[in-house]
Design an enzyme around this catalytic site. Sequence first.
Site, short mmCIF file in Angstrom:
data_model
loop_
_atom_site.label_atom_id
_atom_site.label_comp_id
_atom_site.label_asym_id
_atom_site.label_seq_id
_atom_site.Cartn_x
_atom_site.Cartn_y
_atom_site.Cartn_z
N PRO A 167 0.40 -1.22 -0.20
CG PRO A 167 -0.41 -0.86 1.89
CD PRO A 167 0.80 -1.61 1.23
CB THR A 168 2.21 3.19 -1.85
OG1 THR A 168 3.03 4.75 -1.71
CG2 THR A 168 1.22 3.31 -3.79
CE1 TYR A 169 1.49 8.35 3.70
CE2 TYR A 169 1.43 6.21 3.60
CZ TYR A 169 1.70 7.51 4.40
OH TYR A 169 2.17 6.86 5.20
NE ARG A 236 -0.51 -3.81 4.70
CZ ARG A 236 -1.02 -3.37 6.46
NH1 ARG A 236 -2.41 -2.91 6.53
NH2 ARG A 236 0.48 -2.58 6.44
CG ASP A 256 3.45 -2.43 4.90
OD1 ASP A 256 3.08 -2.66 4.46
OD2 ASP A 256 3.36 -2.31 6.57
CG ASP A 257 5.62 2.68 0.70
OD1 ASP A 257 5.76 2.88 1.88
OD2 ASP A 257 5.02 3.67 0.79
CG ASP A 258 7.06 2.05 6.41
OD1 ASP A 258 6.85 0.93 5.68
OD2 ASP A 258 6.76 2.70 7.05
CD GLU A 359 0.37 -5.93 13.04
OE1 GLU A 359 0.52 -5.17 12.89
OE2 GLU A 359 -0.48 -6.18 14.46
CG HIS A 387 8.44 -1.72 11.45
ND1 HIS A 387 7.57 -1.93 12.01
CD2 HIS A 387 8.21 -0.72 9.98
CE1 HIS A 387 6.56 -1.22 11.27
NE2 HIS A 387 7.37 -0.23 10.29
#
Length: 414
Positions: A167-169, A236, A256-258, A359, A387
């Site tokens: 997911p991204t924003y 998701r 996640d992209d981070d 989770e 993370h």
Amino acid sequence: MASIRRTLSPAYHDGTHINGAVNSPLSLGSPSHKLFSNSSKYSSSSPSSILCFSDSSLRRFISAAFPPKKKGGFRRFFYRCLPFFVLGFLLGIFPFGPVNSDIPRPDFSLEIKPPHADVRLNEDDNRGGVAGGALAVNSLKLVEDTQANYSSRFDFLPRKQIIVVTPTYNRALQAYLLNRLGQVLRLVRPPLLWIVVEMKAASMETAEILRKTGVMYRHLVCSKNSTSGKDRVYQRNVALEHVERHRLDGVLYFADDDNVYSLELFESLREINRFGTWPVAMLERSKNKAILEGPVCNGSQVIGWHTNEKSASKRLRRFHVDMSGFAFNSTILWDPKRWQRPFLHPIRQLDTAKEGFQETTFIEQLIEDESQMEGIPFNCSRIMNWHLQLDARGILYPKDWLLQKNFDVAHPVN
């Protein structure tokens, strides 16, 4: 009463002829003819008897071969043609000319060709030259491709597909984070499918980044209006619905992209049969220490959990796993009979779950207990992703971005 009439040959008469001629040795009705026709032991060797025998035999053959026309002549015609057919058949099977015994053979050779030879001259030979047109070869190197070389060049081993959901924003570090994750996924051996989900609309900047990575991807949009701050939950769920609708088969992983990932993690995902988990290193928001969250393993069996939760409510979680610390077989979403799931409702993340319980509530829909888990790697002894929580908050992209032009001053190079 039917009468039977015997037809006599017109050329054979036992009595005298009509014109009153007496029986002669040359006559068909003469006693000599009967003598020759009844038995061969009374035959005479005189010329007159031989002539009489030959003439009478020829006339009998002609009269038998060419009888007068009457009904039922087809059988006689068949018997008439049968000798000629037999004669032609015998003439055809016996060759009367020279037989050519030279049979052409296919042009192929069973010669085993030697491997490719790489002939090189030493430097001394090049300096001295070649005398008398003779070429002196001092070293001969045989170059042969073995089966090991072919197996290293061409890798046709079947692999499980990895389905990565991200997911991204729009935010300040979105382009940097997506490019970093895309370059990591580019190094993973195929097949790999990257599902990127954006909120409200698909931006041109994100689409351009995905095209440049060279990874097989699908760009989806989550159109749900949310004010609860749980955008990633809805994103998701859009990806889960897409996998379920199209029945995508592979190992599904929420990346996640981070976060920071290693290539070893993605290669280990292909070893998962149903559900796999591993420990994740997490940097606290205060940035003063790192904690470890995930399973404690004995080989591949999960026997406990790493946790550092200060809150008593979070300690009551069934599974202490980070969202980037597990992966599962995607067929669980659309083939419940294969995995003997007790319920058939769609598996989704619950937006009603509290913070920190997303989770465990999701995992409880996939498996029943730790016996259905697989710990990776062996003994869960390595950290394969981190993370870090380094996202820049409070900064919008692309709004309020300014590019300062500082081209007015040019500093000369010494």
